[in-house]
Every structure is written in structure tokens, then in C-alpha cells.
Scaffold this motif. Sequence first.
Motif, PDB file in Angstrom:
ATOM      1  N   LYS A   1       0.842  -1.214   0.000  1.00 24.45           N
ATOM      2  CA  LYS A   1       0.000   0.000   0.000  1.00 24.45           C
ATOM      3  C   LYS A   1       0.872   1.258   0.000  1.00 24.45           C
ATOM      4  N   PHE A   2       1.943   1.222   0.780  1.00 28.64           N
ATOM      5  CA  PHE A   2       2.874   2.350   0.843  1.00 28.64           C
ATOM      6  C   PHE A   2       3.497   2.608  -0.528  1.00 28.64           C
ATOM      7  N   LEU A   3       3.954   1.542  -1.197  1.00 29.64           N
ATOM      8  CA  LEU A   3       4.575   1.687  -2.522  1.00 29.64           C
ATOM      9  C   LEU A   3       3.584   2.277  -3.526  1.00 29.64           C
ATOM     10  N   GLU A   4       2.320   1.832  -3.438  1.00 25.70           N
ATOM     11  CA  GLU A   4       1.298   2.374  -4.348  1.00 25.70           C
ATOM     12  C   GLU A   4       1.108   3.872  -4.116  1.00 25.70           C
ATOM     13  N   ARG A   5       1.138   4.267  -2.849  1.00 19.70           N
ATOM     14  CA  ARG A   5       0.924   5.693  -2.531  1.00 19.70           C
ATOM     15  C   ARG A   5       2.087   6.573  -2.962  1.00 19.70           C
ATOM     16  N   VAL A   6       3.314   6.047  -2.843  1.00 23.29           N
ATOM     17  CA  VAL A   6       4.483   6.907  -3.104  1.00 23.29           C
ATOM     18  C   VAL A   6       4.988   6.808  -4.540  1.00 23.29           C
ATOM     19  N   GLU A   7       4.460   5.877  -5.332  1.00 27.94           N
ATOM     20  CA  GLU A   7       4.990   5.679  -6.687  1.00 27.94           C
ATOM     21  C   GLU A   7       4.992   6.952  -7.549  1.00 27.94           C
ATOM     22  N   PRO A   8       3.960   7.812  -7.487  1.00 27.46           N
ATOM     23  CA  PRO A   8       4.020   9.035  -8.313  1.00 27.46           C
ATOM     24  C   PRO A   8       5.263   9.888  -8.028  1.00 27.46           C
ATOM     25  N   TYR A   9       5.812   9.765  -6.791  1.00 31.27           N
ATOM     26  CA  TYR A   9       6.952  10.597  -6.385  1.00 31.27           C
ATOM     27  C   TYR A   9       8.279   9.851  -6.521  1.00 31.27           C
ATOM     28  N   LEU A  10       8.215   8.520  -6.685  1.00 34.39           N
ATOM     29  CA  LEU A  10       9.413   7.690  -6.863  1.00 34.39           C
ATOM     30  C   LEU A  10       9.169   6.790  -8.079  1.00 34.39           C
ATOM     31  N   PRO A  11       9.228   7.357  -9.288  1.00 35.78           N
ATOM     32  CA  PRO A  11       8.789   6.623 -10.478  1.00 35.78           C
ATOM     33  C   PRO A  11       9.661   5.414 -10.837  1.00 35.78           C
ATOM     34  N   PHE A  12      10.792   5.236 -10.135  1.00 33.08           N
ATOM     35  CA  PHE A  12      11.696   4.117 -10.435  1.00 33.08           C
ATOM     36  C   PHE A  12      11.316   2.837  -9.697  1.00 33.08           C
ATOM     37  N   LEU A  13      10.303   2.867  -8.835  1.00 35.93           N
ATOM     38  CA  LEU A  13      10.060   1.742  -7.923  1.00 35.93           C
ATOM     39  C   LEU A  13       9.839   0.408  -8.639  1.00 35.93           C
ATOM     40  N   LYS A  14       9.174   0.435  -9.802  1.00 35.24           N
ATOM     41  CA  LYS A  14       8.885  -0.819 -10.507  1.00 35.24           C
ATOM     42  C   LYS A  14      10.067  -1.305 -11.353  1.00 35.24           C
ATOM     43  N   ASP A  15      11.164  -0.518 -11.369  1.00 39.80           N
ATOM     44  CA  ASP A  15      12.365  -0.921 -12.118  1.00 39.80           C
ATOM     45  C   ASP A  15      13.278  -1.818 -11.293  1.00 39.80           C
ATOM     46  N   TYR A  16      12.950  -2.001 -10.015  1.00 36.57           N
ATOM     47  CA  TYR A  16      13.854  -2.735  -9.120  1.00 36.57           C
ATOM     48  C   TYR A  16      13.117  -3.823  -8.353  1.00 36.57           C
ATOM     49  N   HIS A  17      13.878  -4.856  -7.989  1.00 40.67           N
ATOM     50  CA  HIS A  17      13.414  -5.783  -6.949  1.00 40.67           C
ATOM     51  C   HIS A  17      14.090  -5.348  -5.647  1.00 40.67           C
ATOM     52  N   PHE A  18      13.288  -5.212  -4.598  1.00 40.72           N
ATOM     53  CA  PHE A  18      13.807  -4.751  -3.303  1.00 40.72           C
ATOM     54  C   PHE A  18      13.788  -5.884  -2.282  1.00 40.72           C
ATOM     55  N   THR A  19      14.824  -5.919  -1.473  1.00 36.24           N
ATOM     56  CA  THR A  19      14.785  -6.758  -0.266  1.00 36.24           C
ATOM     57  C   THR A  19      14.859  -5.801   0.915  1.00 36.24           C
ATOM     58  N   ILE A  20      13.779  -5.802   1.701  1.00 33.99           N
ATOM     59  CA  ILE A  20      13.663  -4.888   2.843  1.00 33.99           C
ATOM     60  C   ILE A  20      13.835  -5.729   4.099  1.00 33.99           C
ATOM     61  N   ASP A  21      14.906  -5.473   4.839  1.00 36.27           N
ATOM     62  CA  ASP A  21      15.170  -6.229   6.070  1.00 36.27           C
ATOM     63  C   ASP A  21      15.129  -5.249   7.231  1.00 36.27           C
ATOM     64  N   THR A  22      14.196  -5.466   8.135  1.00 37.95           N
ATOM     65  CA  THR A  22      13.942  -4.463   9.173  1.00 37.95           C
ATOM     66  C   THR A  22      13.939  -5.090  10.562  1.00 37.95           C
ATOM     67  N   GLN A  23      14.367  -4.299  11.534  1.00 36.49           N
ATOM     68  CA  GLN A  23      14.328  -4.759  12.930  1.00 36.49           C
ATOM     69  C   GLN A  23      14.131  -3.553  13.837  1.00 36.49           C
ATOM     70  N   ASN A  24      13.598  -3.807  15.026  1.00 30.79           N
ATOM     71  CA  ASN A  24      13.398  -2.740  16.008  1.00 30.79           C
ATOM     72  C   ASN A  24      14.343  -2.944  17.182  1.00 30.79           C
ATOM     73  N   THR A  25      14.750  -1.840  17.802  1.00 27.62           N
ATOM     74  CA  THR A  25      15.596  -1.947  18.991  1.00 27.62           C
ATOM     75  C   THR A  25      14.753  -2.173  20.242  1.00 27.62           C
ATOM     76  N   PHE A  26      13.438  -2.105  20.099  1.00 34.55           N
ATOM     77  CA  PHE A  26      12.540  -2.360  21.241  1.00 34.55           C
ATOM     78  C   PHE A  26      11.749  -3.626  20.934  1.00 34.55           C
ATOM     79  N   PRO A  27      11.248  -4.323  21.955  1.00 35.27           N
ATOM     80  CA  PRO A  27      10.543  -5.584  21.704  1.00 35.27           C
ATOM     81  C   PRO A  27       9.348  -5.365  20.788  1.00 35.27           C
ATOM     82  N   HIS A  28       9.194  -6.242  19.785  1.00 35.52           N
ATOM     83  CA  HIS A  28       8.159  -6.050  18.761  1.00 35.52           C
ATOM     84  C   HIS A  28       6.770  -5.930  19.362  1.00 35.52           C
ATOM     85  N   SER A  29       6.465  -6.750  20.351  1.00 34.74           N
ATOM     86  CA  SER A  29       5.101  -6.742  20.900  1.00 34.74           C
ATOM     87  C   SER A  29       5.019  -5.878  22.144  1.00 34.74           C
TER      88      SER A  29
END
Length: 362
Positions: free
Chosen positions: A92-120
Motif C-alpha cells: 500500500k505504501f509503494l502504491e501511494r508513493v509511486e508518483p513521487y518515486l517513479p523508479f520503484l517498478k524498475d527494481y526488486h527490493f529486499t527490505i530487512d527491518t528490525q526494532n531496537t525495542f521488543p516487537h510486541s
Amino acid sequence: MVQTQDFIPSSYSQTSDSGQFTWSAPSNIALVKYWGKKANQIPANPSVSFTLSHCKTITTLAFEKKQNDGNFSFDLLFEGKPKEDFKPKIQKFLERVEPYLPFLKDYHFTIDTQNTFPHSSGIASSASGMAALAVNFMSLERLLNPEMTEEYFCQKASFLARLGSGSACRSVKGKVVVWGAHANTETSSDLFGVEFPKDIHPNFNNYQDTILLVDKGEKQVSSTVGHDLMHDHPFAEKRFAQAHQNLDKISEVLHNGNLEEFVKIVESEALTLHAMMMTSMPYFILMKPNTLEIINKIWKFRSETKIPVCFTLDAGANVHVLYPEQTKEQVLAFIESELAMHCQNNQYIVDQMGFGAELIAH
């Protein structure tokens, strides 16, 4: 005045086939609350927040050129493991921001994320998570457009983060951030957060925020639903006007260092936020009995010691305890002896004012 179309790029001077960036972005805690929004994540009233230091999301974005087949392509990892239930939010985020980042569909992304605080832990990670993702995408855009200024980078990152989570726009830059058009805050905008424009009084240097984890469960009413309930709220207009006035007042306080006045505004704002929830239709209560126990003990402690410690609340049961750095020893002793017992598993997180997103690796 910066307009939405200013963030639509005309063309890029460079290309990039692959690479990766790692950024951290912090959580933030609003002092004057935003509650209620218009279309496209525009706030119904302005807000101001402290950026935190230790509670943050660290996100690595790896990108590889692909054939543009008209689709977004990404893998999402949380702490190194695939996390399928996060993917719809990113889509949903990518759909919303695509008009401002027109290169998004030119790439495959690997997004690896973590928090410094407990997830739950009941700490909202959407603000830090979306801000971390936004600055990563802006780093890729800066590769394609090396002439980009630092100011544009930060404004657009905040603008993009807002489209993922409103309060995320306050997690990109600055110790104190204002979001939302406000008559007496120069450069303020509904489109992105701006650094507080006045000098901040030394009383607020390294201001402390200890987060008491009262309830780590899923909220019974999401913030998105809560915001929507402001549309027909009987007190909405008065509340929006009050936020503008309180932003005027707290701007003065942050500049002049009046801690007594700071306490009044911050606590009043927290209780007003929850009053809006209790008086919406349908009505709901996110505070828990232990939230009230903690508030009453803070009031008693402040009255007896004259230490200017106060509380604020997000849209949930957890309590943020705010206090000056020089009172840290006494306040932490009070938290340990009197307040920790009201937290789930006696858990709390000691944090303080921070500086915004940071580039860790590229």
C-alpha cells in the motif's frame, strides 16, 4: 510554499543497477497531539513531538534492477526472517508513493527491518518503520539524482513517510518536530514535518522519556479507525482550535524553559486525546486501570518532591514519563519502586530526546 507536485521528479541524470543502504529512524512522542485526518494523510490539526533516541527501527534496503513489468517486486524480512503479514502495508505504501518515486517498478527490493525495542511491546513501530523505509528510498533517488540538496532530501523523506504513517513524518529530522500548517510556526506544512524553528531552552537538553509498558496487547481500536471517528465528532472543531493554541503555548515554553507550564500543556494534551476517544461514536477507552494508577502516583510524587516530572500518552495504555535530565536519578528510583509494578512483567524502556534518522551503511 512547497507543493505536492514539487516532489514529482522530472527525470534522472544517473542510473544504478544494484546496491543497498541501511538507515535507522527513531520513534517519536507527540507533546501536542494530532488526532483526526483529512484525505491523503493530511492532519486535521498541527502537532509537535520529541524525537526519541533508543527506540528505533533499523532497515536495510537492497535493490537490484529488473525488467519493469508493471508490478512492485519486494521481499520483506523482519529480523532476518520472512514476514508475510507486513507485506500488504508495504504494498500500500509503494502504491501511494509511486508518483513521487517513479523508479520503484524498475527494481526488486529486499527490505530487512528490525526494532531496537521488543516487537510486541505496545510501542508503535509504524512511525519509525515508515521513516526508515522513506530515507532508504530517498538514498536510492539521490544516487539517480546526485544534485539533490540535503534540504530536499529531508523534506521529501518526511513527505513520503507521512504517506505510510502520519506521525512517521516527525521521525526523519530534528530533536523537536512540528507537523501541520500553523500560523505562528514558519515553514510549517501539512505535507511534512519541520524542525522546531526557535532555539530550544537548555532545560530541555537530553530530556528524558521513560516508557512504561502497561499493556503490550493489540489495541481494540486502531489509530486509523480512531482518526476517522473525528469526522463527525461533536467536539472536533474545538479540539482542532485548542491544538493550534497549545502549539503556540508550548512553542513559547520550549524557548523560555518554563517547566511548570510544560507539564500543564503536555498532560492536558494527553488527557484531551483520550477524552476524544471516550466521546466519539462509537466510544472507546484505551487506558487501562494501571494507566490511571501510574498517573495518580506521578501527580502525588510531583506534588511532594516539586520535581517537574509529567506523563503523556499515545493512543494506547502505555505511559511516557517525561522529565529533565538532571532529575534522572530520583525519577528512575521512583519509577523502579512505585511504577514498575503497574507494567506488564515490570517492563519499561529508558529513552531520551534524539536527533532523527541516521545513515548507518551504504
